[in-house]
Scaffold this motif. Structure first.
Motif, PDB file in Angstrom:
ATOM      1  N   HIS A 101       0.798  -1.221   0.000  1.00 53.57           N
ATOM      2  CA  HIS A 101       0.000   0.000   0.000  1.00 53.57           C
ATOM      3  C   HIS A 101       0.841   1.287   0.000  1.00 53.57           C
ATOM      4  CE1 HIS A 101      -2.951  -3.007   1.216  1.00 53.57           C
ATOM      5  NE2 HIS A 101      -3.901  -2.148   0.899  1.00 53.57           N
ATOM      6  N   ILE A 102       1.809   1.352   0.907  1.00 52.29           N
ATOM      7  CA  ILE A 102       2.592   2.586   1.028  1.00 52.29           C
ATOM      8  C   ILE A 102       3.559   2.762  -0.140  1.00 52.29           C
ATOM      9  CG2 ILE A 102       4.259   3.845   2.456  1.00 52.29           C
ATOM     10  CD1 ILE A 102       2.941   2.594   4.901  1.00 52.29           C
ATOM     11  N   ARG A 103       4.231   1.693  -0.560  1.00 52.77           N
ATOM     12  CA  ARG A 103       5.187   1.819  -1.658  1.00 52.77           C
ATOM     13  C   ARG A 103       4.534   2.317  -2.955  1.00 52.77           C
ATOM     14  NH1 ARG A 103      10.004  -1.348  -1.514  1.00 52.77           N
ATOM     15  NH2 ARG A 103      10.253  -0.784  -3.711  1.00 52.77           N
ATOM     16  N   PRO A 104       3.393   1.758  -3.380  1.00 52.16           N
ATOM     17  CA  PRO A 104       2.745   2.287  -4.594  1.00 52.16           C
ATOM     18  C   PRO A 104       2.302   3.735  -4.428  1.00 52.16           C
ATOM     19  CG  PRO A 104       1.924   0.100  -4.091  1.00 52.16           C
ATOM     20  CD  PRO A 104       2.733   0.532  -2.905  1.00 52.16           C
ATOM     21  N   ALA A 105       1.757   4.071  -3.233  1.00 50.51           N
ATOM     22  CA  ALA A 105       1.309   5.444  -2.994  1.00 50.51           C
ATOM     23  C   ALA A 105       2.489   6.406  -3.037  1.00 50.51           C
ATOM     24  CB  ALA A 105       0.598   5.535  -1.648  1.00 50.51           C
ATOM     25  N   TYR A 106       3.600   6.000  -2.437  1.00 49.01           N
ATOM     26  CA  TYR A 106       4.791   6.851  -2.464  1.00 49.01           C
ATOM     27  C   TYR A 106       5.294   7.032  -3.887  1.00 49.01           C
ATOM     28  CZ  TYR A 106       9.573   8.446  -2.037  1.00 49.01           C
ATOM     29  OH  TYR A 106      10.731   9.152  -2.189  1.00 49.01           O
ATOM     30  N   GLN A 107       5.272   5.951  -4.682  1.00 50.37           N
ATOM     31  CA  GLN A 107       5.719   6.043  -6.078  1.00 50.37           C
ATOM     32  C   GLN A 107       4.920   7.109  -6.827  1.00 50.37           C
ATOM     33  OE1 GLN A 107       8.206   4.492  -7.572  1.00 50.37           O
ATOM     34  NE2 GLN A 107       7.823   5.037  -9.709  1.00 50.37           N
ATOM     35  N   PHE A 108       3.605   7.070  -6.640  1.00 48.22           N
ATOM     36  CA  PHE A 108       2.750   8.056  -7.319  1.00 48.22           C
ATOM     37  C   PHE A 108       3.024   9.469  -6.824  1.00 48.22           C
ATOM     38  CE2 PHE A 108      -1.007  10.726  -7.570  1.00 48.22           C
ATOM     39  CZ  PHE A 108      -1.320  10.641  -8.918  1.00 48.22           C
ATOM     40  N   LEU A 109       3.011   9.658  -5.519  1.00 48.53           N
ATOM     41  CA  LEU A 109       3.181  11.000  -4.952  1.00 48.53           C
ATOM     42  C   LEU A 109       4.559  11.575  -5.266  1.00 48.53           C
ATOM     43  CD1 LEU A 109       1.451  10.488  -1.498  1.00 48.53           C
ATOM     44  CD2 LEU A 109       0.568  11.759  -3.459  1.00 48.53           C
ATOM     45  N   ASN A 110       5.566  10.732  -5.246  1.00 44.77           N
ATOM     46  CA  ASN A 110       6.920  11.203  -5.540  1.00 44.77           C
ATOM     47  C   ASN A 110       7.011  11.737  -6.961  1.00 44.77           C
ATOM     48  OD1 ASN A 110       9.825  11.517  -5.060  1.00 44.77           O
ATOM     49  ND2 ASN A 110      10.043   9.792  -6.462  1.00 44.77           N
ATOM     50  N   GLN A 111       6.464  10.975  -7.916  1.00 44.24           N
ATOM     51  CA  GLN A 111       6.540  11.404  -9.308  1.00 44.24           C
ATOM     52  C   GLN A 111       5.569  12.534  -9.615  1.00 44.24           C
ATOM     53  OE1 GLN A 111       6.162   7.851 -11.801  1.00 44.24           O
ATOM     54  NE2 GLN A 111       8.382   7.780 -11.970  1.00 44.24           N
ATOM     55  N   TYR A 112       4.376  12.481  -9.013  1.00 42.56           N
ATOM     56  CA  TYR A 112       3.364  13.465  -9.350  1.00 42.56           C
ATOM     57  C   TYR A 112       3.591  14.802  -8.656  1.00 42.56           C
ATOM     58  CZ  TYR A 112      -1.165  15.470 -10.450  1.00 42.56           C
ATOM     59  OH  TYR A 112      -2.168  16.294 -10.927  1.00 42.56           O
ATOM     60  N   LEU A 113       3.990  14.779  -7.385  1.00 41.28           N
ATOM     61  CA  LEU A 113       4.183  16.020  -6.637  1.00 41.28           C
ATOM     62  C   LEU A 113       5.635  16.486  -6.652  1.00 41.28           C
ATOM     63  CD1 LEU A 113       1.891  15.410  -3.528  1.00 41.28           C
ATOM     64  CD2 LEU A 113       1.384  16.749  -5.580  1.00 41.28           C
ATOM     65  N   PHE A 114       6.533  15.627  -6.180  1.00 45.71           N
ATOM     66  CA  PHE A 114       7.923  16.048  -5.987  1.00 45.71           C
ATOM     67  C   PHE A 114       8.727  16.088  -7.290  1.00 45.71           C
ATOM     68  CE2 PHE A 114       6.666  13.884  -1.956  1.00 45.71           C
ATOM     69  CZ  PHE A 114       6.531  15.041  -1.205  1.00 45.71           C
ATOM     70  N   ARG A 115       8.356  15.239  -8.273  1.00 47.96           N
ATOM     71  CA  ARG A 115       9.066  15.261  -9.553  1.00 47.96           C
ATOM     72  C   ARG A 115       8.285  16.017 -10.617  1.00 47.96           C
ATOM     73  NH1 ARG A 115      13.078  11.681 -10.107  1.00 47.96           N
ATOM     74  NH2 ARG A 115      13.796  13.250 -11.576  1.00 47.96           N
ATOM     75  N   GLY A 116       7.251  16.734 -10.221  1.00 43.84           N
ATOM     76  CA  GLY A 116       6.572  17.672 -11.125  1.00 43.84           C
ATOM     77  C   GLY A 116       5.565  17.083 -12.071  1.00 43.84           C
ATOM     78  N   GLY A 117       5.038  15.897 -11.777  1.00 46.14           N
ATOM     79  CA  GLY A 117       4.070  15.287 -12.683  1.00 46.14           C
ATOM     80  C   GLY A 117       2.831  16.126 -12.902  1.00 46.14           C
ATOM     81  N   PHE A 118       2.427  16.871 -11.888  1.00 49.36           N
ATOM     82  CA  PHE A 118       1.231  17.719 -12.019  1.00 49.36           C
ATOM     83  C   PHE A 118       1.413  18.784 -13.097  1.00 49.36           C
ATOM     84  CE2 PHE A 118       3.964  19.785  -8.954  1.00 49.36           C
ATOM     85  CZ  PHE A 118       3.847  21.140  -9.221  1.00 49.36           C
ATOM     86  N   LEU A 119       2.660  19.127 -13.399  1.00 48.32           N
ATOM     87  CA  LEU A 119       2.936  20.114 -14.452  1.00 48.32           C
ATOM     88  C   LEU A 119       2.706  19.545 -15.851  1.00 48.32           C
ATOM     89  CD1 LEU A 119       6.181  21.678 -12.937  1.00 48.32           C
ATOM     90  CD2 LEU A 119       3.898  22.686 -12.973  1.00 48.32           C
ATOM     91  N   ASP A 120       2.620  18.220 -15.945  1.00 46.37           N
ATOM     92  CA  ASP A 120       2.340  17.576 -17.229  1.00 46.37           C
ATOM     93  C   ASP A 120       0.846  17.364 -17.444  1.00 46.37           C
ATOM     94  OD1 ASP A 120       4.926  17.232 -18.384  1.00 46.37           O
ATOM     95  OD2 ASP A 120       5.348  15.637 -16.935  1.00 46.37           O
ATOM     96  N   GLY A 121       0.002  17.885 -16.535  1.00 45.55           N
ATOM     97  CA  GLY A 121      -1.442  17.790 -16.691  1.00 45.55           C
ATOM     98  C   GLY A 121      -1.950  16.366 -16.653  1.00 45.55           C
ATOM     99  N   LYS A 122      -2.903  16.073 -17.523  1.00 51.41           N
ATOM    100  CA  LYS A 122      -3.521  14.750 -17.573  1.00 51.41           C
ATOM    101  C   LYS A 122      -2.484  13.677 -17.874  1.00 51.41           C
ATOM    102  CE  LYS A 122      -7.123  12.085 -19.939  1.00 51.41           C
ATOM    103  NZ  LYS A 122      -8.171  12.108 -20.997  1.00 51.41           N
ATOM    104  N   LYS A 123      -1.530  13.991 -18.728  1.00 52.70           N
ATOM    105  CA  LYS A 123      -0.491  13.015 -19.069  1.00 52.70           C
ATOM    106  C   LYS A 123       0.316  12.633 -17.836  1.00 52.70           C
ATOM    107  CE  LYS A 123       0.012  14.747 -23.794  1.00 52.70           C
ATOM    108  NZ  LYS A 123       0.918  15.384 -24.773  1.00 52.70           N
ATOM    109  N   GLY A 124       0.574  13.615 -16.980  1.00 51.06           N
ATOM    110  CA  GLY A 124       1.331  13.348 -15.762  1.00 51.06           C
ATOM    111  C   GLY A 124       0.590  12.398 -14.837  1.00 51.06           C
ATOM    112  N   ILE A 125      -0.715  12.608 -14.701  1.00 48.24           N
ATOM    113  CA  ILE A 125      -1.522  11.716 -13.864  1.00 48.24           C
ATOM    114  C   ILE A 125      -1.462  10.283 -14.396  1.00 48.24           C
ATOM    115  CG2 ILE A 125      -3.871  11.165 -13.103  1.00 48.24           C
ATOM    116  CD1 ILE A 125      -4.491  14.129 -13.130  1.00 48.24           C
TER     117      ILE A 125
END
Length: 256
Positions: free
Chosen positions: A208-232
């Motif tokens: 549970h935690i490892r997959p959630a961390y993978q998503f949050l790390n890439q989406y928030l800390f590595r700027g995935g939200f800046l890629d919009g829908k593609k980032g998600i």
């Protein structure tokens, strides 16, 4: 300083059902002195298309894992320099020139990292963790071998100095949602085999935690939200691969 003797380059590929990529990648590698493909008994026209090319040597071998398949392919190369790329990667003209110049210099390194531009449906993905993506794709045959304990996202063991090339490799990894999802699931299952060999005991942290961390790390800390829908989409599917890894690990340990 330029070497007095021209250095020869072997371009290597491992393939399975790459009908959509094979013509383009072989055209892209035409500058190499030889092209060698090891195909895992594709069920599409990959083998037929590649076999029709006069400058290509193709053999078939049952796939066991990426590391062993790559090491087998290296063993078929006859030249001192190896360019090992995937069927969904492309060498730009600028990178081609840099490769040719690099291997013909004196005092070269044993291997070279290449940075990659990740292409999402024909457009560059600028964040989501891919902005610093790099991989060793160019190396001396006698100085490198893939680590057989890393059966996916395989690691090249290099004897000697490693440097970086300036020009980037183009990575057309994401063509559509379903293809990339299946790729991530496949990688997750292979990673489960690695974890099984290491006697990893999956807990709630892993599942549970490892997959959630993978998503949050890439989406928030590595700027995935800046890629919009593609980032998600990319961040979700990469996290899915982590979830599959530990789900499959539990199945392996239970004998299912």
């Amino acid at each position: 300083m330029i070497s007095s003797q021209r250095q020869l380059l072997s371009a290597l590929l491992i393939t399975y059902n790459e009908e959509s990529n094979i013509r383009a990648v072989l055209d892209n590698l035409a500058f190499a002195d030889e092209i060698i493909i090891v195909d895992s008994f594709s069920t599409d026209k990959t083998f037929e298309i590649a076999s029709a090319c006069e400058n290509v040597k193709i053999v078939q071998r049952t796939f066991d894992n990426f590391a062993l398949q790559r090491n087998f392919t290296i063993g078929l190369a006859t030249n001192p320099w190896i360019l090992f790329i995937d069927a969904d990667e492309r060498i730009t003209p600028e990178l081609q020139k840099e490769i040719s110049k690099t291997i013909n210099q004196e005092n070269t390194a044993s291997a070279y990292f290449m940075y990659r531009n990740f292409i999402f449906e024909n457009k560059k993905l600028r964040f989501s963790g891919w902005q610093t993506d790099k991989i060793i794709r160019l190396f001396k045959k006698e100085n490198a071998v893939y680590n057989c304990n890393k059966i996916v996202h395989e690691k090249l063991i290099v004897n000697g100095e490693i440097k970086k090339l300036k020009n980037k490799l183009t990575h057309y990894s994401y063509s559509n949602y379903n293809d990339y999802k299946q790729k991530m699931i496949f990688y997750g299952r292979l990673k489960a085999q690695e974890e099984f060999a290491k006697n990893t005991n999956p807990t709630l942290f892993h599942t549970h935690i490892r997959p959630a961390y993978q998503f949050l790390n890439q989406y928030l800390f590595r700027g995935g939200f800046l890629d919009g829908k593609k980032g998600i989409i990319i961040c979700y599917l990469n996290a899915l691969s982590v979830a599959v890894r530990f789900q499959e690990l539990k199945k392996l340990q239970s004998g299912n």
